[in-house]
Design an enzyme around this catalytic site. Structure first.
Site, PDB file in Angstrom:
ATOM      1  N   SER A 377       0.837  -1.197   0.000  1.00 18.59           N
ATOM      2  CA  SER A 377       0.000   0.000   0.000  1.00 18.59           C
ATOM      3  C   SER A 377       0.878   1.254   0.000  1.00 18.59           C
ATOM      4  O   SER A 377       1.726   1.412  -0.882  1.00 18.59           O
ATOM      5  CB  SER A 377      -0.959  -0.039   1.192  1.00 18.59           C
ATOM      6  OG  SER A 377      -1.985   0.910   1.046  1.00 18.59           O
ATOM      7  N   ASP A 497      -8.566  -5.851  -5.630  1.00 21.56           N
ATOM      8  CA  ASP A 497      -8.205  -4.738  -4.759  1.00 21.56           C
ATOM      9  C   ASP A 497      -8.870  -3.461  -5.277  1.00 21.56           C
ATOM     10  O   ASP A 497      -8.445  -2.888  -6.267  1.00 21.56           O
ATOM     11  CB  ASP A 497      -6.684  -4.564  -4.746  1.00 21.56           C
ATOM     12  CG  ASP A 497      -6.208  -3.561  -3.703  1.00 21.56           C
ATOM     13  OD1 ASP A 497      -7.054  -2.807  -3.176  1.00 21.56           O
ATOM     14  OD2 ASP A 497      -5.005  -3.539  -3.412  1.00 21.56           O
ATOM     15  N   HIS A 528      -6.909  -5.974  -0.567  1.00 22.61           N
ATOM     16  CA  HIS A 528      -5.741  -5.167  -0.202  1.00 22.61           C
ATOM     17  C   HIS A 528      -4.976  -5.878   0.914  1.00 22.61           C
ATOM     18  O   HIS A 528      -5.026  -5.475   2.072  1.00 22.61           O
ATOM     19  CB  HIS A 528      -6.240  -3.784   0.235  1.00 22.61           C
ATOM     20  CG  HIS A 528      -5.199  -2.713   0.182  1.00 22.61           C
ATOM     21  ND1 HIS A 528      -4.534  -2.383  -0.974  1.00 22.61           N
ATOM     22  CD2 HIS A 528      -4.703  -1.904   1.153  1.00 22.61           C
ATOM     23  CE1 HIS A 528      -3.694  -1.389  -0.714  1.00 22.61           C
ATOM     24  NE2 HIS A 528      -3.763  -1.100   0.567  1.00 22.61           N
TER      25      HIS A 528
END
Length: 812
Positions: A377, A497, A528
């Site tokens: 991320s 995602d 995610h």
């Protein structure tokens, strides 16, 4: 279960024997044994380091069955030979597979094939002494039922403890091309330093100091040089969750008309003019000893795994975080500079100090100056950003679920688009959440005015009013500098995602396709998430092979052995496949034309089929329910055509597929659209319709602790499992402001009730539709999970005469 091991390095018999000597399964005692059974018994005795007594080993062997009627202790005591079937009966049990449940003692090789475990070469029904040594080597590299190699499992039981302080052991110690856990994690050194960056983002007249937390093996104090895993995490020093929540934007607002404007790409390109930087601080002394230390970092379990294997790990939160200088900027060049500054220090090219007083300099003298970046991320995003600078010392990035352009994170097609699950978040909200200097009252008292002004500027420049691409977003577009990447890339992303959407990794993959760097891509069916504790794929082994190659300079074939692309199948659990490419330009294109309620598998639209319409405005009670229950909205959007969303979207379905259809790349929709007001947007979802058990949205914890070393940290084993039968699955989606028909920075005129040509490229995907399923396209406007939600009286009409859906496919 099914085992996928992409990282078992093919090894010559001679090299295998050398490595067995290095890890001490072969020594003078075992080499003197003359029968396969005696050798196998000796190997097993060594494999129970927690049971040093011979009687204990006998008891362990007695608990294993060699044949349906004979335990291992008895068999090895009464036979000189070791049949291949006996070897694998014992091996499967040591790999934690259960007799009668996972395999049949009468035919262990069938189970080896079914589970996809490797079988060593053999000429006859029995292993010779030489063959047995090779079989044991391969067994050590083979995965257990819990997803670790057998050698890693032995490690967690203390196999390598005698190696910790043995001066005769060469460190790092390699086996099958991978670094082994011969470092004592109870003796890790924990240093804090303050790297001086080439920036002054809080404008106090001094260069920003950046706190870095370093964990390194004790052996570095005696001169061992080690590679470094660097994770740049803005969350590392804490977050301001309440403040971020308070700043979150209201998304229940109308979509507003935009003034038509014709801009060029040059107009929205961010200037790259470096700002003036204060002179470096004078260095009055140097040292090799840190003055500050720390007790516990916010670690990443993949990094923890490598700490036991002789890698150092560095964590830094960057500018504007607790114990560092500066202000948060959410992804701009200043944030990249603060990231590369740490890399430069680790590579010996920048100054760091022992305290914030910044008088005594300290070098990363223990570093071998080979650095990798890791993280998911925001962490992976900064890895990508750093790679695009070509910074010296950065050998590779392992970038998971990373942003490659912040516009593609917070915007789409001229629309403000929330990352999935976070309506109302934007660049300013994220900046506020990670400005952890705010948690230090003294520091924040001096900075409050500067921070509030900087935050207001972010809010203004991000431009939630238009959603257009502008200089703010261009400054946060790392793809512009992809050609400067010199580090090798291991990219990981979830095909489902909707936080960091797949376009981010796809655009980066396509941008580096022809660069002279090694690049690998892993696509999983998750959202995610991290995948380093999955059972069905040897991800940690892949990374070990990769990092041993990249940072230790070992020729272990990682660049050629690992497939270019590994993709998790969406129709079966525990199935991963290797591919040469993803979204290749040469993929065949299959075109469907739109007719009322149908997708027709034909390249040319049917003329004279007219237009169909839908309304975006919902009854107030229904609208309010959906704003609080987005899952209900999604189910109704894709559900039966007579439900509450029937008049508020259009659904087109193909006939049942005669054969499996594999989509691979970016679907494109071309149509003509009109709306009854001078403002509008369209949203699209591509859907797999058909009753089937599908993988659950989230991996299931398997109630199994996954040890990362000996008496060290652990992770939680997990795996995707099939859920109950469902009628559909969202494949991909996309959005477009109807005033951004040309591109994301040009605003076109939109006259009411006038049809305009529109072409929309959806998020890239890789998805298998099974025979009998239907491919579906859903056209709607308000996306309750991502767009603004004005509940406006907007009536949309779609002309079907020229409407097409084009999907890239892959031969199965």
């Amino acid at each position: 279960m099914r085992n996928h091991q992409f990282a078992i390095r093919p090894t010559t018999p001679t090299q295998a024997l050398d490595e067995l000597h290095q890890i001490r399964f072969l020594d003078d005692t075992t080499e003197a044994l003359t029968t396969p059974s005696a050798l196998l018994k000796a190997f097993y005795a060594k494999s129970w380091p927690e049971f040093p007594a011979a009687s204990s080993v006998e008891a362990q062997l007695a608990d294993l069955l060699a044949t349906p009627d004979t335990d291992a202790a008895t068999f090895l005591a009464t036979h000189d030979n070791v049949p291949v079937t006996v070897f694998y009966n014992l091996a499967l049990q040591r790999l934690d597979f259960a007799v009668g449940r996972d395999f049949d003692l009468a035919d262990p090789l069938a189970a080896m094939t079914k589970i996809q475990l490797p079988v060593s070469s053999h000429a006859g029904a029995d292993f010779t002494l030489a063959e047995l040594k090779q079989a044991w080597y391969l067994l050590l590299a083979t995965h257990t039922k819990t997803g670790q190699t057998f050698l890693d499992q032995l490690t967690t039981h203390g196999y390598f403890v005698p190696f910790y302080h043995d001066a005769s052991v060469t460190k790092p110690l390699l086996f099958n091309g991978k670094a082994q856990a011969v470092f004592d994690t109870s003796e890790l050194l924990r240093d804090v330093v303050y790297v001086e960056s080439s920036q002054d983002t809080d404008h106090d007249g001094q260069r920003d100091l950046l706190k870095v937390e370093v964990l390194r093996p004790a052996e570095t104090a005696d001169g061992l040089k080690v590679p470094v895993l660097f994770t740049s995490s803005p969350y590392n020093q804490g977050t301001n969750d309440a403040e971020g929540e308070a700043l979150t934007h209201n998304v229940n607002v109308p979509l507003t008309p935009k003034q038509p404007v014709h801009r060029t790409l040059a107009y929205v390109t961010a200037p790259e003019t470096p700002s003036a930087v204060p002179a470096p601080r004078p260095v009055t002394a140097t040292t090799r000893t840190a003055e500050e230390h720390f007790a516990r970092e916010q670690s990443y379990t993949l990094n923890d795994y490598f700490l036991a294997r002789g890698f150092a790990v560095a964590y830094a939160a960057g500018i504007g975080t607790k114990d560092s200088d500066g202000l948060r900027t959410t992804g701009d060049p200043d944030e990249t500079i603060s990231t590369t500054a740490v890399i430069e220090w680790l590579a010996g090219n920048r100054t760091a100090f022992t305290t914030r007083a910044a008088t005594t300099a300290i070098a990363a003298w223990w570093s071998n100056q080979a650095i990798a970046m890791t993280g998911r991320s925001y962490l992976g995003t900064l890895s990508t950003a750093a790679a695009t600078t070509g910074v010296q010392g950065l050998k590779t990035v392992i970038s998971e679920a990373a942003i490659s352009s912040w516009y593609d994170y917070y915007r789409d097609g001229g629309l403000v688009i929330a990352p999935g699950g976070f309506p109302g978040e934007d660049a300013d909200v994220l900046a506020e959440e990670v400005f952890s200097r705010q948690q230090q009252a003294g520091a924040y008292h001096k900075l409050q005015g500067k921070w509030q002004a900087a935050l207001a500027q972010i809010t203004h420049d991000q431009d939630r009013t238009t959603g257009n691409y502008n200089r703010f977003w261009d400054a946060r577009n790392y793809l512009k500098h992809a050609q400067d990447i010199k580090a090798d890339l291991l990219l990981v992303h979830g095909l489902n995602d909707w936080n960091v959407k797949p376009r981010n990794v796809n655009n980066l993959w396509n941008a580096v396709r022809d660069l002279p760097v090694t690049k690998k891509l892993i696509l999983h069916q998750g959202q995610h998430i991290y995948i380093n504790a999955f059972r069905s794929i040897d991800y940690t082994d892949i990374v070990n092979l990769w990092l041993t190659h990249e940072l230790l300079g070992v020729d272990n074939q990682a660049d050629t052995l690992l497939p270019n692309v590994i993709i998790q199948d969406n129709t079966q659990p525990e199935r991963w496949q290797a591919f040469d490419d993803w979204d290749a330009p040469t993929n065949p294109q299959r075109r469907f034309t739109l007719r009322e309620g149908e997708l027709i598998d034909a390249p040319v639209a049917t003329p004279g089929t007219g237009a169909i319409s839908f309304s975006d405005q919902l009854p107030v009670k229904q609208f309010e329910h959906y704003t609080h229950h987005i899952d209900d909205w999604q189910a109704d959007l894709l559900g039966d055509k007579h439900n509450a969303m029937a008049n508020h979207r259009l659904i087109f379905k193909s006939a049942g597929l005669e054969h499996d259809l594999v989509l691979d790349g970016k679907p494109t929709i071309n149509l003509r659209v009109a709306v009854n007001q001078p403002v509008g947007m369209l949203s699209f979802q591509l859907v797999d319709y058909g009753d089937a058990k599908r993988l659950k949205a989230n991996p299931t914890p398997l109630r199994q602790a996954l040890d990362l070393g000996y008496h060290w940290r652990e992770d939680s084993l997990r795996e995707f499992q099939l859920g109950p039968v469902t009628p559909w699955h969202l494949i991909t989606k996309g959005h477009r402001n109807l005033q951004n028909r040309t591109n994301t920075y040009q605003v076109d005129e939109l006259k009411p009730n006038v049809f305009y040509d529109l072409s929309v490229t959806l998020q890239p995907t890789h998805h298998r539709l099974l025979a009998g399923h239907q491919l579906g396209l859903v056209i709607y406007a308000t996306d309750f999970g991502m767009t603004v939600r004005g509940n406006q009286d907007l009536q949309y009409s779609i002309q079907l005469d020229t409407a097409t859906l084009t999907v890239p496919t892959l031969a199965d």
